[in-house]
Design a protein around this motif. Structure first.
Motif, PDB file in Angstrom:
ATOM      1  N   LYS A 199     -14.370  -7.799  -4.289  1.00 39.55           N
ATOM      2  CA  LYS A 199     -14.684  -8.907  -5.202  1.00 39.55           C
ATOM      3  C   LYS A 199     -13.723 -10.068  -4.979  1.00 39.55           C
ATOM      4  CE  LYS A 199     -16.045  -8.326  -9.405  1.00 39.55           C
ATOM      5  NZ  LYS A 199     -16.107  -7.957 -10.832  1.00 39.55           N
ATOM      6  N   ALA A 200     -12.460  -9.760  -4.720  1.00 41.61           N
ATOM      7  CA  ALA A 200     -11.478 -10.823  -4.446  1.00 41.61           C
ATOM      8  C   ALA A 200     -11.842 -11.567  -3.175  1.00 41.61           C
ATOM      9  CB  ALA A 200     -10.079 -10.229  -4.334  1.00 41.61           C
ATOM     10  N   ARG A 201     -12.287 -10.839  -2.170  1.00 42.28           N
ATOM     11  CA  ARG A 201     -12.707 -11.467  -0.913  1.00 42.28           C
ATOM     12  C   ARG A 201     -13.849 -12.440  -1.162  1.00 42.28           C
ATOM     13  NH1 ARG A 201     -15.308  -8.563   4.362  1.00 42.28           N
ATOM     14  NH2 ARG A 201     -17.208  -9.029   3.248  1.00 42.28           N
ATOM     15  N   ALA A 202     -14.842 -12.028  -1.950  1.00 48.01           N
ATOM     16  CA  ALA A 202     -15.975 -12.907  -2.249  1.00 48.01           C
ATOM     17  C   ALA A 202     -15.535 -14.127  -3.069  1.00 48.01           C
ATOM     18  CB  ALA A 202     -17.059 -12.141  -2.993  1.00 48.01           C
ATOM     19  N   PHE A 203     -14.671 -13.904  -4.055  1.00 51.36           N
ATOM     20  CA  PHE A 203     -14.232 -14.995  -4.919  1.00 51.36           C
ATOM     21  C   PHE A 203     -13.401 -16.021  -4.155  1.00 51.36           C
ATOM     22  CE2 PHE A 203     -13.457 -16.903  -8.984  1.00 51.36           C
ATOM     23  CZ  PHE A 203     -12.216 -17.511  -8.844  1.00 51.36           C
ATOM     24  N   TYR A 204     -12.292 -15.588  -3.546  1.00 51.98           N
ATOM     25  CA  TYR A 204     -11.389 -16.526  -2.876  1.00 51.98           C
ATOM     26  C   TYR A 204     -11.992 -17.081  -1.588  1.00 51.98           C
ATOM     27  CZ  TYR A 204      -7.893 -15.336  -6.311  1.00 51.98           C
ATOM     28  OH  TYR A 204      -7.225 -15.190  -7.494  1.00 51.98           O
ATOM     29  N   GLY A 205     -12.793 -16.272  -0.898  1.00 52.25           N
ATOM     30  CA  GLY A 205     -13.500 -16.789   0.274  1.00 52.25           C
ATOM     31  C   GLY A 205     -14.476 -17.885  -0.125  1.00 52.25           C
ATOM     32  N   GLY A 206     -15.183 -17.675  -1.240  1.00 49.95           N
ATOM     33  CA  GLY A 206     -16.114 -18.676  -1.740  1.00 49.95           C
ATOM     34  C   GLY A 206     -15.430 -19.917  -2.265  1.00 49.95           C
ATOM     35  N   LEU A 207     -14.285 -19.754  -2.895  1.00 51.42           N
ATOM     36  CA  LEU A 207     -13.572 -20.888  -3.479  1.00 51.42           C
ATOM     37  C   LEU A 207     -12.873 -21.742  -2.428  1.00 51.42           C
ATOM     38  CD1 LEU A 207     -12.622 -22.388  -6.030  1.00 51.42           C
ATOM     39  CD2 LEU A 207     -10.712 -20.772  -6.157  1.00 51.42           C
ATOM     40  N   PHE A 208     -12.149 -21.096  -1.515  1.00 52.60           N
ATOM     41  CA  PHE A 208     -11.314 -21.828  -0.562  1.00 52.60           C
ATOM     42  C   PHE A 208     -11.770 -21.752   0.892  1.00 52.60           C
ATOM     43  CE2 PHE A 208      -8.401 -23.047  -3.666  1.00 52.60           C
ATOM     44  CZ  PHE A 208      -7.954 -21.969  -4.416  1.00 52.60           C
ATOM     45  N   GLY A 209     -12.755 -20.911   1.206  1.00 51.31           N
ATOM     46  CA  GLY A 209     -13.194 -20.761   2.588  1.00 51.31           C
ATOM     47  C   GLY A 209     -12.246 -19.921   3.433  1.00 51.31           C
ATOM     48  N   LEU A 259      -9.264 -31.718  -8.207  1.00 49.90           N
ATOM     49  CA  LEU A 259      -9.086 -30.695  -9.234  1.00 49.90           C
ATOM     50  C   LEU A 259     -10.382 -30.411  -9.983  1.00 49.90           C
ATOM     51  CD1 LEU A 259      -7.026 -28.844 -10.671  1.00 49.90           C
ATOM     52  CD2 LEU A 259      -6.718 -30.678 -12.326  1.00 49.90           C
ATOM     53  N   ASP A 260     -11.119 -31.436 -10.332  1.00 45.24           N
ATOM     54  CA  ASP A 260     -12.338 -31.225 -11.106  1.00 45.24           C
ATOM     55  C   ASP A 260     -13.363 -30.399 -10.339  1.00 45.24           C
ATOM     56  OD1 ASP A 260     -11.358 -32.678 -13.333  1.00 45.24           O
ATOM     57  OD2 ASP A 260     -11.881 -34.553 -12.334  1.00 45.24           O
ATOM     58  N   ILE A 261     -13.521 -30.676  -9.054  1.00 47.13           N
ATOM     59  CA  ILE A 261     -14.444 -29.893  -8.228  1.00 47.13           C
ATOM     60  C   ILE A 261     -13.964 -28.454  -8.123  1.00 47.13           C
ATOM     61  CG2 ILE A 261     -15.309 -29.583  -5.870  1.00 47.13           C
ATOM     62  CD1 ILE A 261     -15.462 -32.661  -5.678  1.00 47.13           C
ATOM     63  N   ALA A 262     -12.664 -28.257  -7.926  1.00 46.37           N
ATOM     64  CA  ALA A 262     -12.117 -26.896  -7.826  1.00 46.37           C
ATOM     65  C   ALA A 262     -12.328 -26.114  -9.114  1.00 46.37           C
ATOM     66  CB  ALA A 262     -10.634 -26.947  -7.465  1.00 46.37           C
ATOM     67  N   LEU A 263     -12.107 -26.757 -10.255  1.00 53.36           N
ATOM     68  CA  LEU A 263     -12.288 -26.061 -11.535  1.00 53.36           C
ATOM     69  C   LEU A 263     -13.753 -25.671 -11.744  1.00 53.36           C
ATOM     70  CD1 LEU A 263      -9.943 -28.173 -13.825  1.00 53.36           C
ATOM     71  CD2 LEU A 263      -9.469 -25.966 -12.734  1.00 53.36           C
ATOM     72  N   ALA A 264     -14.662 -26.539 -11.347  1.00 55.20           N
ATOM     73  CA  ALA A 264     -16.086 -26.212 -11.452  1.00 55.20           C
ATOM     74  C   ALA A 264     -16.428 -25.013 -10.563  1.00 55.20           C
ATOM     75  CB  ALA A 264     -16.937 -27.424 -11.083  1.00 55.20           C
ATOM     76  N   ARG A 265     -15.817 -24.945  -9.387  1.00 55.32           N
ATOM     77  CA  ARG A 265     -16.078 -23.822  -8.479  1.00 55.32           C
ATOM     78  C   ARG A 265     -15.489 -22.530  -9.025  1.00 55.32           C
ATOM     79  NH1 ARG A 265     -14.866 -25.374  -2.441  1.00 55.32           N
ATOM     80  NH2 ARG A 265     -16.016 -23.439  -2.087  1.00 55.32           N
ATOM     81  N   ALA A 286      -5.843  -8.739   4.966  1.00 55.03           N
ATOM     82  CA  ALA A 286      -4.966  -9.845   5.325  1.00 55.03           C
ATOM     83  C   ALA A 286      -5.806 -11.102   5.151  1.00 55.03           C
ATOM     84  CB  ALA A 286      -4.494  -9.722   6.773  1.00 55.03           C
ATOM     85  N   ILE A 287      -5.204 -12.146   4.633  1.00 53.77           N
ATOM     86  CA  ILE A 287      -5.926 -13.388   4.370  1.00 53.77           C
ATOM     87  C   ILE A 287      -5.420 -14.458   5.324  1.00 53.77           C
ATOM     88  CG2 ILE A 287      -6.457 -15.165   2.678  1.00 53.77           C
ATOM     89  CD1 ILE A 287      -5.806 -13.077   0.496  1.00 53.77           C
TER      90      ILE A 287
END
Length: 125
Positions: free
Chosen positions: A17-27, A68-74, A40-41
């Motif tokens: 789940k962390a992989r999906a979340f952080y991969g989706g948020l930051f690529g 910041l606003d785009i990141a918070l929405a993501r 490993a990230i």
């Protein structure tokens, strides 16, 4: 340079789940590490890791974002939350000009982290 983040580790309940979340948020990209309990990230600048069976663990790091606003929405779109408190809607213009904007968040498993938009023209940003 002293003070730069050189590595980070995220303790979570479920590494997938962390992989999906952080991969989706930051690529970010992830590489499984033996014995299959984490990853490993790879980021553009700072290496990291994620391990499981450690719900709501730290460290509490701030990650640079361009908007910041785009990141918070993501964060919210990916199932995370944005915490009330410092860096919220009561931003002082002088503080923002000097330090930028930030918010405390939690990922979709409740692990804390922060996002930070450096001030315009910030050499480190």
């Amino acid at each position: 340079m002293a003070g730069e983040i050189s590595f980070f580790e995220l303790g979570v309940d479920d590494p997938e789940k962390a992989r999906a979340f952080y991969g989706g948020l930051f690529g970010w990209t992830f590489e499984a590490v033996p014995p299959g309990t984490g990853y490993a990230i790879r980021t553009p600048s700072v290496p990291g890791g994620v391990h499981g069976a450690d719900a709501e663990a730290g460290p509490y790091l701030f990650f640079k974002v361009d908007d910041l606003d785009i990141a918070l929405a993501r964060v919210v779109a990916l199932g995370g939350t944005v915490e009330p408190g410092p860096g919220g809607d009561d931003e002082d213009a002088d503080t923002v000009a000097r330090f930028g904007r930030f918010r405390f968040c939690r990922d979709d498993q409740g692990s804390p982290f922060g996002v930070h938009q450096p001030p315009p023209g910030d050499m480190a940003g």
